[in-house]
Design an enzyme around this catalytic site. Structure first.
Site, mmCIF file in Angstrom:
data_model
loop_
_atom_site.group_PDB
_atom_site.id
_atom_site.type_symbol
_atom_site.label_atom_id
_atom_site.label_comp_id
_atom_site.label_asym_id
_atom_site.label_seq_id
_atom_site.Cartn_x
_atom_site.Cartn_y
_atom_site.Cartn_z
ATOM 1 N N ARG A 1 15.677 46.898 -40.977
ATOM 2 C CA ARG A 1 16.060 45.431 -41.579
ATOM 3 C C ARG A 1 16.970 45.345 -42.085
ATOM 4 O O ARG A 1 17.589 45.840 -42.115
ATOM 5 C CB ARG A 1 14.651 45.552 -42.708
ATOM 6 C CG ARG A 1 13.452 46.081 -42.991
ATOM 7 C CD ARG A 1 13.277 44.396 -42.387
ATOM 8 N NE ARG A 1 10.998 44.663 -42.313
ATOM 9 C CZ ARG A 1 10.746 45.003 -40.483
ATOM 10 N NH1 ARG A 1 11.720 45.355 -39.922
ATOM 11 N NH2 ARG A 1 9.739 44.698 -40.269
ATOM 12 N N GLU B 1 16.172 36.339 -40.848
ATOM 13 C CA GLU B 1 15.229 35.428 -39.223
ATOM 14 C C GLU B 1 14.336 34.340 -39.669
ATOM 15 O O GLU B 1 13.716 34.552 -40.204
ATOM 16 C CB GLU B 1 14.837 37.102 -39.386
ATOM 17 C CG GLU B 1 15.464 37.987 -38.801
ATOM 18 C CD GLU B 1 14.489 39.734 -38.354
ATOM 19 O OE1 GLU B 1 13.860 39.442 -37.935
ATOM 20 O OE2 GLU B 1 15.056 40.627 -38.436
ATOM 21 N N HIS C 1 15.330 41.055 -32.845
ATOM 22 C CA HIS C 1 14.404 41.762 -32.859
ATOM 23 C C HIS C 1 13.035 42.055 -32.228
ATOM 24 O O HIS C 1 11.910 41.621 -31.873
ATOM 25 C CB HIS C 1 14.051 41.362 -34.301
ATOM 26 C CG HIS C 1 12.290 41.994 -35.196
ATOM 27 N ND1 HIS C 1 12.892 42.114 -37.268
ATOM 28 C CD2 HIS C 1 12.043 42.879 -35.450
ATOM 29 C CE1 HIS C 1 11.816 42.346 -37.478
ATOM 30 N NE2 HIS C 1 12.015 43.516 -36.750
HETATM 31 C C1 DGY Z 1 7.967 46.381 -37.541
HETATM 32 O O1 DGY Z 1 6.945 46.706 -36.945
HETATM 33 O O2 DGY Z 1 7.979 46.333 -39.308
HETATM 34 C C2 DGY Z 1 9.106 45.748 -36.986
HETATM 35 O O3 DGY Z 1 9.882 45.118 -37.813
HETATM 36 C C3 DGY Z 1 8.320 44.549 -35.958
HETATM 37 O O4 DGY Z 1 8.326 45.562 -34.647
#
Ligand code: DGY
Length: 313
Positions: free
Chosen positions: A233, A262, A280
């Site tokens: 993240r 984002e 992402h």
């Molecule tokens: C998640 O699943 O948390 C990812 O960041 C998205 O694929």
């Protein structure tokens, strides 16, 4: 008995949408238009289930007066959902662990390789028509074999990344907040991990506890030959400090798939050559995205059938 009314906040792979539309009174988002906070709150107060994604913020207000009894998150990370408020409102939250492990580990390796071998720089140079042709000192990067990868967070994705990096001849060091067993060498402190690694890859969840975890001090410990990779993240890295570290050569480079705000990516970061920037894409393979959707569908079936879903958060 009336079929439960469910809302999908975004467009999902068609196999998943067909299944859900066959089994439930489903509202799909054919235009794939992101929903605003107010719309999400209204949806929570109108449907029996809201199937959100990692970009939908479900804050405490979303759970006030909620009719939805279950939130099915298309994604494993749940830092966008106020879990306390969900618990207090008696709303079950499910996510999609496990099915995106390999895809995300592959993307971490993509970023490690691209940053170490300066592949982003090379591609941009060539596309811009600036390739001067082969010459012995052109875009010299760093190989991975014999180098050390430090993993922050030895959960499923951290382990899968370590496994892949070993196949490239890398030594593995890892740090994990809680006790766990894993291959490679455990390191007690993050400072030690950054100090001893050539590349550091982040695999901790986003949360208040991990926010700004990687600061300038840790980047200094990683050093001017070091590479930092983030598929976890954006909030885990102090983004302002990262821009400074990349600008000043405090670290050699970075590979990022996630950002603090984002889809906004700081202009300062976009202007730097020594960082690889992906939008992402961690879990972005068709088979993974279908598996994620099917996992949420399985959880709904269990929930509305009176059982406890396995993937309850
Ligand atoms: C998640 O699943 O948390 C990812 O960041 C998205 O694929």
């Amino acid at each position: 008995m009336a079929r439960p009314r469910i809302l999908l906040t975004r467009k999902w792979p068609s196999a998943c949408e067909s299944r859900l539309a066959g089994d439930y009174e489903a509202s799909l988002n054919a235009d794939d238009r992101p929903m605003g906070a107010e719309e999400l709150r209204t949806a929570m107060a109108e449907y029996d289930a809201v199937l959100c994604t990692v970009t939908d913020r479900l804050d405490a207000a979303a759970f006030e007066g909620a009719t939805a009894r279950i939130v099915g998150n298309f994604g494993v990370g749940v830092d966008h959902i106020d879990l306390e408020a969900a618990r207090a409102a008696g709303v079950t939250v499910v996510n999609t662990p496990g099915v995106l492990t390999d895809a995300t580990a592959e993307l971490a390796m993509t970023l490690i390789l691209m940053a170490a071998r300066r592949a982003g720089e090379g591609e941009r140079e060539l596309r811009a028509g600036h390739w001067p042709g082969w010459h012995p000192t052109h875009l010299l990067g760093r190989g991975l074999s014999g180098r050390t990868l430090g993993i922050v967070g030895m959960g499923r994705i951290g382990r899968a990344t370590a496994e892949r990096a070993r196949a490239f001849g890398m030594e593995i060091l890892w740090w994990n907040r809680s006790d766990t067993e894993a291959p490679g060498t455990r390191v007690e402190t993050l400072a030690d991990l950054f100090e001893r690694s050539d590349v550091v890859s982040l695999h901790v969840p986003g949360s208040g506890e991990t926010s700004g975890l990687v600061d300038l001090d840790l980047m200094e410990a990683l050093g001017p030959e070091g590479i930092l990779v983030n598929t976890a993240r954006g909030s885990v890295i102090d983004e302002t400090a990262l821009v400074e570290a990349l600008r000043r050569g405090t670290i050699a480079g970075a590979g990022l798939d996630v950002y603090a705000r984002e889809p906004e990516v700081p202009e300062a970061l976009r202007g730097l050559d020594n960082v690889v920037l992906l939008p992402h894409l961690g879990s972005a393979t068709l088979e993974t995205r279908e598996a994620m959707g099917m996992m949420v569908a399985d959880a709904l079936d269990a929930f509305f059938g009176g059982d406890t879903p396995d993937n309850r958060v």
